[in-house]
Design a protein around this motif. Structure first.
Motif: not given
Length: 404
Positions: A330-335, A339-342, A351-358, A376-379
């Motif tokens: 589970a930790k490997r999945v979350v990490t 990392d991939a999204f970061t 929707a999250y790309q839009a939040r990030l832009a805002v 990071a917090r949005l991710i």
């Protein structure tokens, strides 16, 4: 004579809460909501909070979030949803006996795990490590973020706009650093004051529920044995009593009979001990409760027995090699997701790309209100909102090449 007194129209909030003890939380004296709203008809403000929580997206997702066992490991194990319902049932029973606000205690109980990550504590630990340089991750603060910001049900505001007392109860723990950022909600952590009795009840009910359902799930899974459980005094006392009352009882029936007796003992002792504490301190209002030591508690003897059960579960269930193996996965999945999204935020859903832009636009505009300020917090919000099975599928979509 008013319409309510004459039997016409909806009862007032005061009438709905007239039976409560003087030190109970009341909708009529609530510290209110972050955004003013027209008072509800035919229900109290805390009933409105409970209803909003039940209808929230985050609450529905709890059906596919687990604590010890990952969702795909079986349909018979508890989920965060069933756990929250069990907490609410226990908490309401205690509140009713103490003439406290059942609607508030239920709302807190149903909302307390809304911010939990997929994969239970393993997922939370992994996300906390990922967020270490950005203030860490804590599921109580995440639950508050869900009800204050992340739910998108209303046109007038973000979140659910819950009452102060409900939000206070959701936030069971908080560091002094984070408390300073929370304004009025964080004051009690800085001043050493207590939350309402309803919040205190929900906190203890949470422990009663998860300790006992983890025993049940541990035995059902085969990770715990009845022989091991005999080491725990709280267990063997009620196990022997069940067999004495029902000679020949065995299997799941015996286990359920034992667990229900343990839960009953813990609830009755909690009510009796808390009643004695209230009689001793004699609070006249909720403000007296806030200034007093913790009043909702078990007796020393039962508290010691409950603590021994908790230590047993930590050693024999939560640290079982099969649980540790799944926790490691589970930790490997979350990490891996974090990392991939970061590394490439373009992998986030639109929707999250839009939040990030805002968020980035707000960060560059000194006059803009403070919202989400870091990528990071949005991710972390996105990952924390995932169910177990969605996180596994998202991981496969990002890292597994499917030849089909």
């Amino acid at each position: 004579m008013s319409e309510t007194e004459a039997g016409f129209g909806a009862p007032s909030q005061g009438a709905l809460e007239a039976h409560l003890a003087p030190y109970a939380a009341r909708s009529s004296t609530s510290r209110g909501r972050r955004y003013a709203e027209t008072p509800p008809a035919a229900r109290t403000e805390f009933q409105r909070d409970r209803d909003r929580i039940v209808h929230s997206t985050a609450f529905r997702r709890l059906e596919y979030k687990t604590q010890v066992f990952v969702n795909h490991e079986g349909d018979l194990f508890r989920t965060r949803l069933t756990h929250s319902l069990e907490v609410a049932q226990i908490a309401r029973s205690v509140a009713r006996n103490l003439r406290l606000n059942e609607d508030l205690v239920e709302a807190i109980s149903l909302a307390h795990d809304l911010g939990h990550t997929p994969f239970g504590h393993a997922g939370q630990d992994a996300l906390h490590e990922c967020m270490r340089d950005q203030g860490g991750f804590e599921h109580n603060l995440q639950s508050l973020a869900v009800v204050d910001q992340l739910e998108e049900h209303y046109g007038a505001f973000d979140g659910l706009n819950l009452c102060f007392e409900t939000r206070e109860g959701i936030l069971k723990h908080c560091s002094r650093e984070n408390a300073r950022k929370l304004g009025e909600l964080g004051e009690r952590f800085l001043a050493g004051r207590q939350p309402s009795l309803e919040a205190q009840i929900a906190n203890v009910a949470d422990e009663i529920a998860y300790n006992n359902h983890d025993v049940d799930d541990g035995l059902r899974s085969g990770l715990l044995t009845l022989e091991q459980m005999s080491e725990v005094s709280l267990w063997h006392t009620h196990f022997d009593a069940a067999r004495a009352e029902f000679p020949g009882i065995e299997g799941r029936r015996l286990i359920h009979e034992t667990i229900r007796r343990i839960i009953n003992t813990l609830i009755v002792d909690l009510i009796e001990t808390t009643s004695r504490n209230l009689a001793r301190v004699k609070p006249a209002s909720i403000e007296d409760v806030r200034s007093a030591p913790l009043l909702v508690a078990h007796s020393d003897e039962v508290a010691a027995q409950a603590a021994a059960l908790k230590r047993f579960l930590f050693k024999n269930l939560y640290r079982h090699y099969r649980v540790m193996r799944m926790a490691n996965k589970a930790k490997r999945v979350v990490t891996g997701l974090f990392d991939a999204f970061t590394d490439d935020p373009r992998l986030l859903p639109p929707a999250y790309q839009a939040r990030l832009a805002v968020a980035e636009e707000s960060a560059n505009d000194a006059a803009a209100p403070c919202h989400e300020s870091t990528q990071a917090r949005l991710i972390a919000h996105y990952i924390a909102g995932m169910t177990d099975r969605y996180a596994l599928k998202e991981y496969q979509r990002l890292f597994v090449i499917d030849n089909n």
